[in-house]
Design an enzyme around this catalytic site. Structure first.
Site, PDB file in Angstrom:
ATOM      1  N   HIS A 153     -43.572 -39.473   2.660  1.00 20.78           N
ATOM      2  CA  HIS A 153     -43.698 -38.596   3.828  1.00 20.78           C
ATOM      3  C   HIS A 153     -44.975 -39.016   4.538  1.00 20.78           C
ATOM      4  O   HIS A 153     -46.057 -38.936   3.944  1.00 20.78           O
ATOM      5  CB  HIS A 153     -43.807 -37.136   3.394  1.00 20.78           C
ATOM      6  CG  HIS A 153     -42.642 -36.669   2.577  1.00 20.78           C
ATOM      7  ND1 HIS A 153     -41.584 -35.976   3.117  1.00 20.78           N
ATOM      8  CD2 HIS A 153     -42.354 -36.813   1.258  1.00 20.78           C
ATOM      9  CE1 HIS A 153     -40.697 -35.707   2.168  1.00 20.78           C
ATOM     10  NE2 HIS A 153     -41.146 -36.210   1.028  1.00 20.78           N
TER      11      HIS A 153
ATOM     12  N   ASP B 295     -44.127 -40.506  -2.543  1.00 20.03           N
ATOM     13  CA  ASP B 295     -43.906 -39.154  -2.006  1.00 20.03           C
ATOM     14  C   ASP B 295     -45.003 -38.747  -1.017  1.00 20.03           C
ATOM     15  O   ASP B 295     -44.824 -38.901   0.189  1.00 20.03           O
ATOM     16  CB  ASP B 295     -43.762 -38.131  -3.140  1.00 20.03           C
ATOM     17  CG  ASP B 295     -42.904 -36.926  -2.775  1.00 20.03           C
ATOM     18  OD1 ASP B 295     -42.369 -36.902  -1.654  1.00 20.03           O
ATOM     19  OD2 ASP B 295     -42.766 -36.017  -3.605  1.00 20.03           O
ATOM     20  N   ASP B 296     -46.101 -38.204  -1.530  1.00 20.88           N
ATOM     21  CA  ASP B 296     -47.226 -37.758  -0.686  1.00 20.88           C
ATOM     22  C   ASP B 296     -48.515 -38.293  -1.310  1.00 20.88           C
ATOM     23  O   ASP B 296     -49.252 -37.547  -1.972  1.00 20.88           O
ATOM     24  CB  ASP B 296     -47.255 -36.234  -0.619  1.00 20.88           C
ATOM     25  CG  ASP B 296     -45.966 -35.672  -0.044  1.00 20.88           C
ATOM     26  OD1 ASP B 296     -45.794 -35.726   1.187  1.00 20.88           O
ATOM     27  OD2 ASP B 296     -45.116 -35.219  -0.833  1.00 20.88           O
TER      28      ASP B 296
ATOM     29  N   GLU C  75     -35.112 -31.813  -7.300  1.00 21.75           N
ATOM     30  CA  GLU C  75     -36.547 -31.953  -7.613  1.00 21.75           C
ATOM     31  C   GLU C  75     -36.913 -30.697  -8.400  1.00 21.75           C
ATOM     32  O   GLU C  75     -37.215 -30.759  -9.593  1.00 21.75           O
ATOM     33  CB  GLU C  75     -37.369 -32.072  -6.321  1.00 21.75           C
ATOM     34  CG  GLU C  75     -38.879 -32.118  -6.541  1.00 21.75           C
ATOM     35  CD  GLU C  75     -39.692 -32.090  -5.243  1.00 21.75           C
ATOM     36  OE1 GLU C  75     -39.138 -31.719  -4.185  1.00 21.75           O
ATOM     37  OE2 GLU C  75     -40.896 -32.448  -5.292  1.00 21.75           O
TER      38      GLU C  75
ATOM     39  N   HIS D  54     -33.558 -34.471  -0.125  1.00 23.91           N
ATOM     40  CA  HIS D  54     -34.219 -34.085  -1.366  1.00 23.91           C
ATOM     41  C   HIS D  54     -33.267 -33.139  -2.108  1.00 23.91           C
ATOM     42  O   HIS D  54     -32.778 -32.159  -1.525  1.00 23.91           O
ATOM     43  CB  HIS D  54     -35.520 -33.324  -1.080  1.00 23.91           C
ATOM     44  CG  HIS D  54     -36.659 -34.190  -0.639  1.00 23.91           C
ATOM     45  ND1 HIS D  54     -36.581 -35.082   0.404  1.00 23.91           N
ATOM     46  CD2 HIS D  54     -37.936 -34.291  -1.108  1.00 23.91           C
ATOM     47  CE1 HIS D  54     -37.752 -35.689   0.554  1.00 23.91           C
ATOM     48  NE2 HIS D  54     -38.597 -35.226  -0.354  1.00 23.91           N
TER      49      HIS D  54
ATOM     50  N   HIS E 225     -39.494 -43.534  -0.383  1.00 26.13           N
ATOM     51  CA  HIS E 225     -39.731 -42.075  -0.361  1.00 26.13           C
ATOM     52  C   HIS E 225     -41.219 -41.846  -0.150  1.00 26.13           C
ATOM     53  O   HIS E 225     -41.999 -41.782  -1.094  1.00 26.13           O
ATOM     54  CB  HIS E 225     -39.227 -41.461  -1.666  1.00 26.13           C
ATOM     55  CG  HIS E 225     -39.291 -39.961  -1.723  1.00 26.13           C
ATOM     56  ND1 HIS E 225     -38.488 -39.207  -2.557  1.00 26.13           N
ATOM     57  CD2 HIS E 225     -40.064 -39.063  -1.060  1.00 26.13           C
ATOM     58  CE1 HIS E 225     -38.762 -37.927  -2.399  1.00 26.13           C
ATOM     59  NE2 HIS E 225     -39.732 -37.808  -1.499  1.00 26.13           N
TER      60      HIS E 225
HETATM   61  N1  HPA Z   1     -40.436 -32.125  -1.728  1.00 26.78           N
HETATM   62  C1  HPA Z   1     -40.009 -31.408  -0.704  1.00 26.78           C
HETATM   63  N2  HPA Z   1     -40.580 -31.452   0.480  1.00 26.78           N
HETATM   64  C2  HPA Z   1     -41.597 -32.288   0.675  1.00 26.78           C
HETATM   65  C3  HPA Z   1     -42.078 -33.064  -0.349  1.00 26.78           C
HETATM   66  C4  HPA Z   1     -41.460 -32.990  -1.615  1.00 26.78           C
HETATM   67  O1  HPA Z   1     -41.809 -33.657  -2.601  1.00 26.78           O
HETATM   68  N3  HPA Z   1     -43.115 -33.775   0.166  1.00 26.78           N
HETATM   69  C5  HPA Z   1     -43.228 -33.432   1.460  1.00 26.78           C
HETATM   70  N4  HPA Z   1     -42.310 -32.534   1.775  1.00 26.78           N
HETATM   71 ZN    ZN Z   2     -40.509 -36.019  -0.901  1.00 26.13          ZN
END
Ligand code: HPA
Ligand code: ZN
EC number: 3.5.4.2
Length: 344
Positions: A22, A283-284, A205, A202, A20
């Site tokens: 991006h 994630d990011d 969350e 996703h 996971h």
């Molecule tokens: N959630 C939803 N969209 C996203 C995320 C995330 O954590 N990171 C990049 N796009």
């Molecule tokens: Zn994500």
């Protein structure tokens, strides 16, 4: 004499898969400024520091606004290559041996960048890194705040790419979760399933457990991204554990986006205790204060995970990956040999 290392270090040195990430979320402020300069673009921030100072998020949307602004500097094939190569260097440093990477084509096609440019640049960097011990897959994500028609058009535009790029093996669903349930994308996921693509979304969350049910029952996903709110529904936790549908959990992301108040409140260990196949991911990483090993370290420390629990999470990363059974077994054998040969 047995040489012992702290568990966080043992985990850091372990071979692992990241499932996971991006790729646009790996764009560090330094590279944003470099690419803006190369493309003669003016940013709304006058320095790297002032951009980084803006990384104070209150929820998912407050992050996404800055994340899409950051991605606006990406124009050429070389830009996508450089961004991806920078992530690969960090992944290799964290002993990631396999990565399954998300990208958001609509963020770029909306600005007039061709989808081929996006995929070509990312894929070329991944191909160059394969020789250095990092294998990878690519997953095309639909932006859920945009319409179903936009997702369908994106899927049609990407069809030739699924043929041309063997690394491109699946579709996902990201962006603003609340108000955009998985059901909105049932038809595009149906089309992706019909041509044999892997499916992820996703869900859970920020959104409720019902979104996780929709991802499973309507989209028929192979994995759930995040999924941490499943803990609110006991029947759902049992179902996830029984079916071994994995969750790609991103602990530092959850703290930065205020899904949990602090890391000691994170539900990753509860999910693990219930037998859910949880994995740890970044994630990011450029926005949330760390790459995958930082996520392992923060989780191990805050939740006081033990040696066996960390081993399980690392094994889950390979078990939940989209490699062939033979590749998966080889990766797990390497992990087990390392883990059993190193005393924490
Ligand atoms: N959630 C939803 N969209 C996203 C995320 C995330 O954590 N990171 C990049 N796009
Ligand atoms: Zn994500």
């Amino acid at each position: 004499m047995t040489h012992t290392v702290p568990l966080t270090e043992k985990a850091a040195r372990a071979p692992k898969a990241e499932l996971h990430i991006h790729i646009e979320g790996s764009l560090e402020p330094e590279l944003i400024f470099k690419l803006a300069q190369r493309n003669n673009m003016k940013l709304a921030y006058d320095s790297i520091e002032s951009l980084r100072d803006a990384y104070a998020f209150t929820d998912l949307q407050s992050f996404l606004d800055i994340y899409y602004a950051g991605a606006s500097v990406l124009l050429t094939e070389a830009d996508f290559y450089d961004m991806t190569m920078a992530y690969c260097e960090r992944a290799l440093a964290d002993n990631v041996v396999h990565a399954e990477i998300f990208f958001d084509p609509q963020t770029h096609t909306e600005r007039g960048v061709a989808i081929e440019t996006v995929v070509a640049g990312i894929d070329r960097a991944l191909a160059d890194t394969e020789k250095r011990g990092l294998t990878s897959k690519l997953i095309l994500c639909f932006l859920r705040h945009l319409s179903e028609a936009d997702a369908l058009a994106t899927f049609d535009a990407a069809l030739p790419l699924f043929e041309r790029y063997p690394r491109l093996i699946g579709v996902g669903l990201d962006s603003s979760e609340r108000g955009h349930p998985p059901s909105k994308f049932e038809r595009v996921f149906e089309r992706a399933r019909a041509i044999g693509l892997k499916l992820v979304a996703h869900a859970g969350e920020e959104g409720p457990p019902s979104y996780i049910y929709e991802a499973l029952d309507l989209l028929k996903v192979d994995r759930v991204d995040h999924g941490v709110r499943s803990i609110e529904d006991a029947a759902l936790v049992t179902r996830l554990a029984d079916t071994r549908v994995a969750l790609t959990v991103c602990p530092l992301s959850n703290i930065k986006l205020c899904v949990f108040d602090d890391m000691t409140r994170h539900t990753l260990k509860d999910l693990l205790d219930h037998g859910v196949a949880v994995t740890v991911n970044s994630d990011d990483p450029a926005y949330f204060g760390g790459y995958v090993n930082d996520n392992y370290t923060a989780t191990i420390d805050a939740l006081k995970l033990d040696d066996a629990e960390v081993h399980t999470i690392l094994r889950n990363s390979f078990e939940a990956s989209f490699v062939t059974p033979q590749e998966r077994d080889a990766m797990i054998a390497k992990l087990d040999a390392y883990w059993n040969g190193t005393a924490a």
